[in-house]
Design an enzyme around this catalytic site. Structure first.
Site, PDB file in Angstrom:
ATOM      1  N   CYS A   1      -1.763  -0.933   5.305  1.00 24.56           N
ATOM      2  CA  CYS A   1      -1.278   0.453   5.724  1.00 24.56           C
ATOM      3  C   CYS A   1       0.112   0.700   6.285  1.00 24.56           C
ATOM      4  O   CYS A   1       0.722   1.775   6.231  1.00 24.56           O
ATOM      5  CB  CYS A   1      -2.262   0.980   6.896  1.00 24.56           C
TER       6      CYS A   1
ATOM      7  N   GLU B   1     -18.626  -4.924  11.142  1.00 30.69           N
ATOM      8  CA  GLU B   1     -18.528  -5.451   9.805  1.00 30.69           C
ATOM      9  C   GLU B   1     -18.816  -7.129   9.865  1.00 30.69           C
ATOM     10  O   GLU B   1     -19.623  -7.409   8.948  1.00 30.69           O
ATOM     11  CB  GLU B   1     -17.407  -5.206   9.229  1.00 30.69           C
TER      12      GLU B   1
ATOM     13  N   SER C   1     -19.405  -2.350   2.479  1.00 27.17           N
ATOM     14  CA  SER C   1     -19.866  -2.272   3.627  1.00 27.17           C
ATOM     15  C   SER C   1     -20.046  -0.932   4.077  1.00 27.17           C
ATOM     16  O   SER C   1     -19.460   0.158   3.666  1.00 27.17           O
ATOM     17  CB  SER C   1     -18.581  -2.709   4.891  1.00 27.17           C
TER      18      SER C   1
ATOM     19  N   GLU D   1     -10.420  11.857   3.240  1.00 34.06           N
ATOM     20  CA  GLU D   1     -11.709  11.061   4.042  1.00 34.06           C
ATOM     21  C   GLU D   1     -12.221  11.999   5.056  1.00 34.06           C
ATOM     22  O   GLU D   1     -13.428  12.078   5.144  1.00 34.06           O
ATOM     23  CB  GLU D   1     -11.296   9.874   4.723  1.00 34.06           C
TER      24      GLU D   1
ATOM     25  N   LYS E   1      -6.458   9.607   4.106  1.00 37.92           N
ATOM     26  CA  LYS E   1      -7.211   9.939   5.413  1.00 37.92           C
ATOM     27  C   LYS E   1      -7.531  11.408   5.405  1.00 37.92           C
ATOM     28  O   LYS E   1      -8.311  11.725   5.984  1.00 37.92           O
ATOM     29  CB  LYS E   1      -6.392   9.516   6.544  1.00 37.92           C
TER      30      LYS E   1
ATOM     31  N   GLU F   1     -22.759  -7.230   9.662  1.00 40.19           N
ATOM     32  CA  GLU F   1     -23.163  -6.960   8.201  1.00 40.19           C
ATOM     33  C   GLU F   1     -22.892  -8.338   7.414  1.00 40.19           C
ATOM     34  O   GLU F   1     -23.517  -8.537   6.665  1.00 40.19           O
ATOM     35  CB  GLU F   1     -22.410  -5.896   7.810  1.00 40.19           C
TER      36      GLU F   1
ATOM     37  N   GLU G   1     -19.970  13.208   4.327  1.00 44.75           N
ATOM     38  CA  GLU G   1     -20.472  12.133   5.178  1.00 44.75           C
ATOM     39  C   GLU G   1     -19.699  12.127   6.632  1.00 44.75           C
ATOM     40  O   GLU G   1     -20.846  11.658   7.280  1.00 44.75           O
ATOM     41  CB  GLU G   1     -19.994  10.796   4.496  1.00 44.75           C
TER      42      GLU G   1
ATOM     43  N   CYS H   1     -12.580   0.074   5.157  1.00 44.95           N
ATOM     44  CA  CYS H   1     -11.982   1.016   5.711  1.00 44.95           C
ATOM     45  C   CYS H   1     -10.845   1.590   5.127  1.00 44.95           C
ATOM     46  O   CYS H   1     -10.239   2.689   5.838  1.00 44.95           O
ATOM     47  CB  CYS H   1     -11.375   0.263   7.145  1.00 44.95           C
TER      48      CYS H   1
HETATM   49 FE1  SF4 Z   1      -5.613   2.868   2.310  1.00 46.26          FE
HETATM   50 FE2  SF4 Z   1      -3.173   2.915   2.244  1.00 46.26          FE
HETATM   51 FE3  SF4 Z   1      -4.607   4.643   3.351  1.00 46.26          FE
HETATM   52 FE4  SF4 Z   1      -4.078   2.298   4.283  1.00 46.26          FE
HETATM   53  S1  SF4 Z   1      -2.571   3.728   4.171  1.00 46.26           S
HETATM   54  S2  SF4 Z   1      -6.177   3.243   4.452  1.00 46.26           S
HETATM   55  S3  SF4 Z   1      -4.157   0.826   2.580  1.00 46.26           S
HETATM   56  S4  SF4 Z   1      -4.741   4.441   1.301  1.00 46.26           S
END
Ligand code: SF4
Length: 377
Positions: free
Chosen positions: A310, A85, A126, A168, A165, A88, A173, A106
């Site tokens: 987080c 990053e 990014s 994700e 997550k 970049e 991807e 992220c």
């Molecule tokens: Fe985003 Fe919250 Fe997950 Fe951290 S805990 S990656 S801030 S959604």
């Protein structure tokens, strides 16, 4: 009061612990797991430790006792993210394209929000994968040869403070040749449940280290777990003068703290850099509107969907604001105690890039091109 739900609100949280347990008992599987930075200052609360107390060593021990074959620290993935990053950002500054800042990438809840609410800024986000996905790709590659030799299949798991997550990990991807880089995401609360179900006396076990060869990470990787941490880590990488004073200058530039919107102006390598740090999607939305209207201008903007970052993710144990402050302080204490402060000084990272599995494969393994908004499950 803590956000009880994921900032993406509509994401249904599915627990898959039964499948996780089955993988652990399957002799044909090598189950490897990585643990995100923010988990270390929150999981211990469920076992009587003070909020903010870093229990990462005990977490590694508990994970081995649960039957996982190898345990790693996502801070290594964060170090990789910073390497890419920062590069970049340097290239973007050189390019002279300043219509929009470079936005961080992220946080998957932020990515989803941008895709649906502000698709026009997607080219300015990014292309770096999140630390979890970068490290997931590296781990799947690393264990490939061993799997062939031993006739096993590596299952890659991640303990995350985050519900988004889970979404994700299943995005197209992040599935290469039909195989996901992360097979299962377990939240901090789910890991607490597993530890309890197994009867492990968490407060009594001794700390252990993560597995080789990814056993070293930097303080820059640790602070990814708080709002402003990604920016601070990137600036440590970018600044040419690698002194203690430059670390202090970055620390006191205005990017630390619990505010939902922070702005900093920094002199970096002979140029003035304007930085925005936001946590909470409402704050991100307001800032983007101001950028679009020309009211604000930035070179770099960090966005975390959860207020404070987080440490207060929806996968973490419930806590009040005062305890979130303690978690944040705990992250900075862990950074202070880390012998390596900058991602580029981490020998694990050096070895991956120089003759290691990343040489010539950075783009394939560490970057992503988002195909567009995904339907919600
Ligand atoms: Fe985003 Fe919250 Fe997950 Fe951290 S805990 S990656 S801030 S959604």
């Amino acid at each position: 009061q803590c956000a009880a739900v994921c900032p993406t609100a509509a994401i249904k949280v599915k627990t898959n612990l039964d499948k996780v347990w089955r993988q652990l008992y399957d002799p044909g599987k090598r189950v490897v797991v990585q643990v995100a930075p923010a988990v270390r200052v929150a999981l211990g609360e469920a076992f009587g430790l003070a909020p903010g107390e870093d229990s990462i060593g005990k977490i590694f021990t508990a994970i081995r006792m649960l039957g996982f074959d190898a345990v790693h620290d996502t801070c290594v993935g964060a170090d990789l993210t910073i390497m890419e990053e920062a590069k970049e950002l340097g290239e973007k500054l050189e390019s002279g394209d300043d219509r929009f800042p470079l936005f961080t990438s992220c946080c998957p809840a932020w990515i989803r929000f941008a895709e649906t609410k502000h698709p026009d800024i997607m080219p300015y986000i990014s292309s770096c994968k999140s630390p979890m996905e970068m490290f997931g790709a590296v781990l799947k590659e690393y264990y490939k040869d061993k799997d062939k030799e031993e006739g096993k299949e590596t299952i890659s798991m991640a303990v995350m403070p985050c519900v988004a997550k889970k979404m994700e990990a299943v995005r197209d991807e992040f599935i290469r040749d039909g195989v996901p880089d992360i097979d299962y995401v377990i939240t901090t609360k789910e890991l607490i449940r597993m530890i309890r179900e197994s009867g492990i006396q968490f407060d009594e076990i001794d700390p252990e280290a993560p597995d080789m060869p990814f056993s070293i990470s930097s303080g820059a990787g640790v602070i990814f777990g708080v709002t402003g941490g990604v920016t601070e880590a990137a600036l440590r990488r970018l600044v040419q003068e690698k002194s203690t004073q430059s670390l202090r200058d970055i620390k006191f530039s205005g990017i630390r703290g619990m505010e939902g919107v922070k702005e900093a102006v920094l002199e970096l390598n002979g140029r003035t850099l304007r930085i925005g740090v936001v946590s909470g999607l409402g704050n991100a939305d307001n800032l983007i509107e101001k950028i679009k209207s020309g009211e604000e201008h930035f070179d770099f903007v960090e966005v975390m969907a959860c207020p404070y970052g987080c440490i207060a993710g929806a996968g973490q144990p419930f806590c009040h604001k005062v305890d979130k402050k303690e978690r944040m302080a705990g992250m900075y204490r862990s950074d202070k105690a880390a012998p390596i402060k900058r991602s580029e000084e981490n020998p694990v990272i050096y070895n991956l890039y120089h003759g290691g599995l990343l040489e010539g494969r950075e783009h394939e393994l560490l970057h992503v091109h988002y195909k567009g908004a995904q339907p919600q499950e």
